[in-house]
Design a protein around this motif. Structure first.
Motif, short mmCIF file in Angstrom:
data_model
loop_
_atom_site.label_atom_id
_atom_site.label_comp_id
_atom_site.label_asym_id
_atom_site.label_seq_id
_atom_site.Cartn_x
_atom_site.Cartn_y
_atom_site.Cartn_z
N ALA A 154 -0.19 4.50 -10.15
CA ALA A 154 -1.36 5.36 -9.95
C ALA A 154 -0.96 6.68 -9.30
CB ALA A 154 -2.41 4.64 -9.11
N ALA A 155 -0.07 6.63 -8.30
CA ALA A 155 0.38 7.86 -7.64
C ALA A 155 1.12 8.77 -8.61
CB ALA A 155 1.27 7.51 -6.44
N PHE A 156 1.98 8.17 -9.45
CA PHE A 156 2.71 8.95 -10.44
C PHE A 156 1.74 9.59 -11.43
CE2 PHE A 156 4.89 9.45 -14.51
CZ PHE A 156 6.01 10.17 -14.13
N ASN A 157 0.74 8.83 -11.85
CA ASN A 157 -0.22 9.34 -12.83
C ASN A 157 -1.08 10.48 -12.29
OD1 ASN A 157 0.69 7.64 -14.83
ND2 ASN A 157 -0.84 6.08 -14.43
N LYS A 158 -1.16 10.62 -10.97
CA LYS A 158 -1.93 11.72 -10.38
C LYS A 158 -1.15 13.03 -10.38
CE LYS A 158 -4.80 8.86 -7.45
NZ LYS A 158 -5.04 8.36 -6.10
N GLU A 173 1.61 -7.59 -7.52
CA GLU A 173 2.06 -6.31 -8.09
C GLU A 173 1.26 -5.12 -7.58
OE1 GLU A 173 2.15 -7.03 -12.34
OE2 GLU A 173 3.97 -8.23 -12.14
N TRP A 174 0.69 -5.26 -6.39
CA TRP A 174 -0.11 -4.20 -5.81
C TRP A 174 0.71 -2.92 -5.65
CZ3 TRP A 174 0.18 -1.30 -1.30
CH2 TRP A 174 -0.95 -0.54 -1.00
#
Length: 196
Positions: free
Chosen positions: A51-55, A43-44
């Motif tokens: 993580a990209a969305f959360n940034k 699930e990398w």
């Protein structure tokens, strides 16, 4: 043994996505939950996308003299009450017998766009009928069979799809470790595939 999906109907309190996920997991078959929640291999990619969305940050406009927040926007020629649309998600029938039908209704009520997957547990037409007049997109899993691609796109257009979301990286199914661990075999029909 026949797979038994939920038919429970009740209001739920959603505080956050992690809490909602835990509630769903407690009530679903382990293999079905793993399929819906999981991604390929370790699930990398799924973790990196999260993580990209959360940034990303939404910076509010302050001191604008408004008395209420207005989230409405426009995507192409489609008026939306929110800048967030529902991403296509396959096999919602694993979670509830009304799956994509109720999702289509809920997204329409929220004033956004429902996106139905090629691998839905309901037909493109039924999802459109569940939310008459509401904008919908169709997610096409590109097939090696051009006849299938043409067939399914024509069905989506006839049902009123406003756009096609093209998934091009799935000519082979992902190695889904949760499915291997859970010995998950897909238990429900996929009528959009069966129609071809």
């Amino acid at each position: 043994m026949t797979y038994q999906t939920s038919n429970e109907e009740k209001a739920i309190e959603i505080v956050n996505i992690a809490g909602l996920e835990a509630k769903v997991q407690a009530q679903m078959d382990t293999g079905a939950f793993g399929y819906i929640r999981g991604g390929a291999e370790t699930e990398w990619t799924m973790k990196e996308n999260t993580a990209a969305f959360n940034k990303r940050q939404i910076t509010p406009r302050v001191l604008q003299g408004i008395s209420a927040a207005d989230l409405s926007t426009k995507l192409w020629d489609i008026d939306l009450k929110t800048p967030i649309i529902e991403a296509p998600s396959a096999a919602q029938g694993l979670a509830h017998e009304k799956g994509e039908l109720d999702t289509a209704k809920g997204v329409a009520a929220a004033g956004s766009i429902f996106s139905i997957s090629t691998y839905a547990n309901t037909t493109i037409e039924a999802a459109a009928e569940a939310a008459p007049g509401a904008p919908q997109f169709f997610q096409l899993y590109m097939s090696k069979d051009d006849g299938f691609n043409e067939f399914i796109i024509k069905k989506a257009v006839a049902a009123g799809a406003k756009a096609i979301i093209l998934t091009v990286d799935s000519t082979l199914g992902g190695y889904r470790e949760a499915d291997v661990i859970n010995h998950f075999q897909f238990p429900l029909p996929m009528p959009n595939l069966a129609a071809y």
